[in-house]
Design an enzyme around this catalytic site. Structure first.
Site, PDB file in Angstrom:
ATOM      1  N   HIS A 144       0.836  -1.201   0.000  1.00  0.00           N
ATOM      2  CA  HIS A 144       0.000   0.000   0.000  1.00  0.00           C
ATOM      3  C   HIS A 144       0.875   1.256   0.000  1.00  0.00           C
ATOM      4  CE1 HIS A 144      -3.477   2.538   1.375  1.00  0.00           C
ATOM      5  NE2 HIS A 144      -2.506   3.189   1.975  1.00  0.00           N
ATOM      6  N   GLU A 145       1.887   1.266   0.862  1.00  0.00           N
ATOM      7  CA  GLU A 145       2.758   2.442   0.950  1.00  0.00           C
ATOM      8  C   GLU A 145       3.617   2.597  -0.307  1.00  0.00           C
ATOM      9  OE1 GLU A 145       2.048   4.452   3.113  1.00  0.00           O
ATOM     10  OE2 GLU A 145       0.902   3.156   4.446  1.00  0.00           O
ATOM     11  N   HIS A 148       1.567   4.173  -2.921  1.00  0.00           N
ATOM     12  CA  HIS A 148       1.508   5.631  -2.743  1.00  0.00           C
ATOM     13  C   HIS A 148       2.699   6.295  -3.419  1.00  0.00           C
ATOM     14  CE1 HIS A 148      -1.935   6.634  -0.357  1.00  0.00           C
ATOM     15  NE2 HIS A 148      -1.594   5.902   0.689  1.00  0.00           N
ATOM     16  N   GLU A 223      -6.527   6.723  -1.416  1.00  0.00           N
ATOM     17  CA  GLU A 223      -6.365   5.532  -0.572  1.00  0.00           C
ATOM     18  C   GLU A 223      -6.898   4.294  -1.283  1.00  0.00           C
ATOM     19  OE1 GLU A 223      -4.659   5.132   2.303  1.00  0.00           O
ATOM     20  OE2 GLU A 223      -4.068   7.170   1.768  1.00  0.00           O
TER      21      GLU A 223
END
Length: 291
Positions: A144-145, A148, A223
């Site tokens: 997830h990071e 980003h 997100e």
């Protein structure tokens, strides 16, 4: 101070300092001396607005390390740190970005990514995350990071913040000008008076709050993209679904709010419109819709 939204605080501080300095130098007087000079005001607003957001971006990584006390792993000192570094390397290679700095900080379950450039980013996880999640779940959070970073979310957020800053600075001075003219007894004197100064300050606060709704909406939207990015990097949405479900059952750490918009979870309260993250239930539903 660790609960203060440092990214926005830095942004506001830079805007305030620039506004004061430029005002002292007579820029506001120049903008209004022959009536309201809208083209010049727009240029002024662009400079002030984007300077605040760009400075916030450039200092985001050192601020992150300072506010969380994050320890950057230079040489892994344990099997957990070795696994963490290897996992971030593997995911960053899949995402097509350079290896970020990897850090660990003390705290309850959470993680964040930040940095001005996608090929010079920082990914940090808390000790609570490592202790309370399985490796598959931690890997999903790391995905997830990394998503980003690969999506350029830090830069995009800066651009969005710069645009809304520009409108805040521009509109506050337009309103200030007309209020000042309405209060002024000498309509031939275009020099800004106390009415202008007070109105500009008040409007910057009010418009700034309204603008934060736009920034928060954009943050919530990205997100979902980062969750989908994690699913793509891992080849399945299930690890991220499990990680979110587990986070929903644990009290997340309160990241310094400068980093909250880059973290994994921001539990919404009654001010949900200002939340940087959507509810976990919505994120899980979106992941399950991927299949």
């Amino acid at each position: 101070m660790k609960r203060i939204f440092l990214f926005v605080l830095t942004n506001i501080a830079v805007i305030a300092v620039m506004s004061i300095v430029l005002s002292v130098l007579g820029v506001d007087r120049f903008l209004t001396q022959a009536g309201l000079n809208l083209p010049m005001l727009l240029v002024f607003s662009l400079v002030v607005g984007f300077t605040g957001s760009i400075v916030s971006l450039l200092v985001s990584k050192p601020m992150a390390k300072w506010t969380t006390g994050a320890h950057v792993i230079e040489t892994p000192s344990s099997s957990t740190e070795l696994w963490l570094v290897d996992t971030v390397r593997k995911l960053s290679e899949r995402a097509g970005i350079a290896m970020p700095e990897v850090a660990v900080y003390e705290g309850e379950p959470n993680a964040f990514a930040t940095g001005a450039f996608k090929n010079a980013a920082l990914v940090a996880v808390s000790t609570g995350l490592l202790q309370n999640m399985t490796k598959d779940e931690v890997e999903a959070v790391l995905g997830h990071e990394i998503a980003h970073v690969a999506n350029g979310d830090m830069v995009t957020m800066t651009l969005v913040q710069g645009v809304v800053n520009t409108f805040v600075v521009f509109l506050s001075r337009v309103v200030g000008y007309f209020v000042d003219r309405a209060l002024s007894r000498d309509n031939n004197n275009h020099a800004p008076g106390i009415g202008y100064m007070v109105t500009v300050v008040v409007c910057q606060v009010v418009f700034g709050i309204a603008a934060s709704l736009i920034v928060a909406w954009f943050s919530r939207h990205r997100e979902f993209r980062a969750d989908a990015g994690s699913a793509k990097l891992l080849g399945s949405p299930q690890p991220m679904v499990k990680a979110l479900a587990r986070l929903g059952g644990i009290e997340p750490s309160q990241l310094p709010q400068a980093l909250a918009s880059f973290g994994i979870h921001d539990k919404p309260g009654f001010l949900g419109l200002f939340s940087s993250h959507p509810p976990i239930e919505e994120r899980i539903a979106a992941l399950r819709s991927i299949g």
